[in-house]
Write an enzyme that holds these catalytic residues in place. Structure first.
Site, PDB file in Angstrom:
ATOM      1  N   ARG A 104       1.022  -1.309  -0.135  1.00  0.00           N
ATOM      2  CA  ARG A 104      -0.482  -0.139  -0.049  1.00  0.00           C
ATOM      3  C   ARG A 104       1.070   1.002  -0.060  1.00  0.00           C
ATOM      4  O   ARG A 104       2.021   1.502   0.661  1.00  0.00           O
ATOM      5  CB  ARG A 104      -0.624   0.159   0.853  1.00  0.00           C
ATOM      6  CG  ARG A 104      -2.133   1.274   1.344  1.00  0.00           C
ATOM      7  CD  ARG A 104      -3.114   0.560   2.462  1.00  0.00           C
ATOM      8  NE  ARG A 104      -3.840  -0.767   1.537  1.00  0.00           N
ATOM      9  CZ  ARG A 104      -5.112  -0.711   1.549  1.00  0.00           C
ATOM     10  NH1 ARG A 104      -5.771   0.201   1.678  1.00  0.00           N
ATOM     11  NH2 ARG A 104      -5.213  -1.687   1.453  1.00  0.00           N
ATOM     12  N   THR A 108      -0.754   7.421  -1.180  1.00  0.00           N
ATOM     13  CA  THR A 108      -2.185   7.640  -2.035  1.00  0.00           C
ATOM     14  C   THR A 108      -2.658   6.240  -1.483  1.00  0.00           C
ATOM     15  O   THR A 108      -4.241   6.497  -1.450  1.00  0.00           O
ATOM     16  CB  THR A 108      -1.343   7.020  -3.270  1.00  0.00           C
ATOM     17  OG1 THR A 108      -1.418   5.901  -3.269  1.00  0.00           O
ATOM     18  CG2 THR A 108      -1.058   8.397  -3.633  1.00  0.00           C
ATOM     19  N   ASP A 200      -2.657 -10.959  12.741  1.00  0.00           N
ATOM     20  CA  ASP A 200      -1.783 -10.216  11.518  1.00  0.00           C
ATOM     21  C   ASP A 200      -1.412 -11.287  10.860  1.00  0.00           C
ATOM     22  O   ASP A 200      -0.380 -12.728  11.596  1.00  0.00           O
ATOM     23  CB  ASP A 200      -0.635  -9.495  11.624  1.00  0.00           C
ATOM     24  CG  ASP A 200       0.129  -9.046  10.831  1.00  0.00           C
ATOM     25  OD1 ASP A 200       0.392 -10.325   9.455  1.00  0.00           O
ATOM     26  OD2 ASP A 200       0.451  -8.196   9.764  1.00  0.00           O
ATOM     27  N   ASP A 203       2.425 -12.950   9.844  1.00  0.00           N
ATOM     28  CA  ASP A 203       3.234 -12.130  10.754  1.00  0.00           C
ATOM     29  C   ASP A 203       2.682 -13.781  11.633  1.00  0.00           C
ATOM     30  O   ASP A 203       4.231 -14.283  12.078  1.00  0.00           O
ATOM     31  CB  ASP A 203       3.549 -11.261  11.941  1.00  0.00           C
ATOM     32  CG  ASP A 203       3.796  -9.617  11.260  1.00  0.00           C
ATOM     33  OD1 ASP A 203       4.698 -10.515  10.305  1.00  0.00           O
ATOM     34  OD2 ASP A 203       3.252  -9.110  11.510  1.00  0.00           O
TER      35      ASP A 203
HETATM   36  C1  PRP Z   1      -3.147  -8.812   5.070  1.00  0.00           C
HETATM   37  C2  PRP Z   1      -3.839  -9.803   4.442  1.00  0.00           C
HETATM   38  C3  PRP Z   1      -4.307  -9.386   3.297  1.00  0.00           C
HETATM   39  C4  PRP Z   1      -4.672  -7.702   3.543  1.00  0.00           C
HETATM   40  C5  PRP Z   1      -6.052  -7.915   3.767  1.00  0.00           C
HETATM   41  O1  PRP Z   1      -1.716  -8.876   4.284  1.00  0.00           O
HETATM   42  O2  PRP Z   1      -2.876 -11.631   4.472  1.00  0.00           O
HETATM   43  O3  PRP Z   1      -3.466  -9.921   2.153  1.00  0.00           O
HETATM   44  O4  PRP Z   1      -3.906  -7.934   4.773  1.00  0.00           O
HETATM   45  O5  PRP Z   1      -6.230  -6.402   4.407  1.00  0.00           O
HETATM   46  P1  PRP Z   1      -7.243  -5.589   3.291  1.00  0.00           P
HETATM   47  O6  PRP Z   1      -8.708  -6.795   2.929  1.00  0.00           O
HETATM   48  O7  PRP Z   1      -7.760  -4.590   4.719  1.00  0.00           O
HETATM   49  O8  PRP Z   1      -6.426  -5.112   1.985  1.00  0.00           O
HETATM   50  P2  PRP Z   1      -0.386  -7.840   3.981  1.00  0.00           P
HETATM   51  O9  PRP Z   1      -0.804  -6.447   3.559  1.00  0.00           O
HETATM   52  O10 PRP Z   1      -0.702  -8.093   5.347  1.00  0.00           O
HETATM   53  O11 PRP Z   1       0.912  -8.209   3.781  1.00  0.00           O
HETATM   54  P3  PRP Z   1       1.398  -9.807   4.282  1.00  0.00           P
HETATM   55  O12 PRP Z   1       1.060 -11.341   3.713  1.00  0.00           O
HETATM   56  O13 PRP Z   1       2.438  -9.487   4.100  1.00  0.00           O
HETATM   57  O14 PRP Z   1       1.542  -9.687   5.516  1.00  0.00           O
HETATM   58  N1  URA Z   2      -4.855  -8.549   7.057  1.00  0.00           N
HETATM   59  C1  URA Z   2      -4.380  -9.119   8.268  1.00  0.00           C
HETATM   60  O1  URA Z   2      -3.867 -10.090   8.537  1.00  0.00           O
HETATM   61  N2  URA Z   2      -5.249  -9.616   9.568  1.00  0.00           N
HETATM   62  C2  URA Z   2      -6.926  -8.379   9.741  1.00  0.00           C
HETATM   63  O2  URA Z   2      -7.443  -8.541  10.184  1.00  0.00           O
HETATM   64  C3  URA Z   2      -5.643  -7.443   8.728  1.00  0.00           C
HETATM   65  C4  URA Z   2      -5.462  -7.626   7.262  1.00  0.00           C
END
Ligand code: PRP
Ligand code: URA
Length: 209
Positions: A104, A108, A200, A203
């Site tokens: 992200r 923006t 998360d 993680d």
């Molecule tokens: C997490 C998850 C999704 C996203 C969901 O990934 O695995 O991809 O967040 O959130 P959203 O619906 O609000 O977009 P993250 O961006 O934490 O990355 P990661 O998989 O590298 O931990």
């Molecule tokens: N991404 C995650 O990994 N967990 C949440 O609850 C939301 C976004």
């Protein structure tokens, strides 16, 4: 309008409940995600077409049903989506796997694609986009948009846990994409985390926090 399928099978719910527990460690978390992904794809694949095929058993010739139609592609959203791939390929070993990575933009807040490698014939495949968490829906919506820009149109979204906000976002942005989840949770908190959720997912899966 995309349909939402919630898999409330007792085995899926039991395993997901252990994953939600903050005391569940990385090893168990990874194994449970793998098992649930396998159980979920069994149901996601329920409406795949079959066709009659002539074979010969040791006893006689017969006509049996085998998978027909488009071959399958699995597209994990990096990183956490990777944790669902092995469970799915256990059941669909011929599936091809593509990867899509997003971050992200801090200015923006728009998702930016940093990696995308799809099977060469992705547009001829039935694609399962997989990610454990559907929170705001921003990541999944952008991933699906990027995949569609490459000419793919047969897409299903498979998540472990979804928030209502994420489901609404996909239904608005991609009404042609059906959503398959193990649980519909209550809401998002002020940090965009799913409540009650599991924290998360990336993680917990990779032990990075
Ligand atoms: C997490 C998850 C999704 C996203 C969901 O990934 O695995 O991809 O967040 O959130 P959203 O619906 O609000 O977009 P993250 O961006 O934490 O990355 P990661 O998989 O590298 O931990
Ligand atoms: N991404 C995650 O990994 N967990 C949440 O609850 C939301 C976004």
């Amino acid at each position: 309008m995309s349909k939402v399928h919630v898999f409330d099978h007792p085995l899926i719910q039991h395993k997901l409940s252990i994953m939600r527990d903050k005391n569940t460690g990385t090893k168990a978390f990874r194994e449970l995600l793998d098992e649930i992904a396998m159980l979920m794809v069994y149901e996601v694949a329920r409406d795949l077409p079959t066709e009659p095929v002539e074979i010969e058993t040791p006893i006689c010739k017969t006509t049996v049903q085998m998978l027909a139609g488009k071959p399958i592609g699995i597209i994990p959203i990096l990183r956490a989506g990777l944790g669902m791939v092995d469970g799915i390929t256990n059941l669909i070993p011929n599936a091809k796997i593509g990867h899509i990575g997003l971050y992200r933009d801090p200015q923006t807040l728009e998702p930016v694609e940093y990696y995308c490698k799809l099977p060469a014939d992705a547009e001829q495949r039935e694609l399962f986009v997989v990610d454990p968490m559907l929170a705001t829906g921003g990541s999944a919506s952008a991933a699906i948009r990027f995949i569609k820009q490459r000419g793919c149109h047969n897409i299903r979204l498979v998540n472990l846990i979804a928030a209502p906000e994420g489901v609404a976002r996909i239904q608005k942005d991609h009404p042609d994409v059906n959503i398959y989840v193990a649980a519909m949770d209550e809401k998002l908190n002020e940090h965009g985390y799913i409540v009650p959720g599991l924290g998360d997912a990336g993680d917990r899966l990779f032990g990075t926090k």
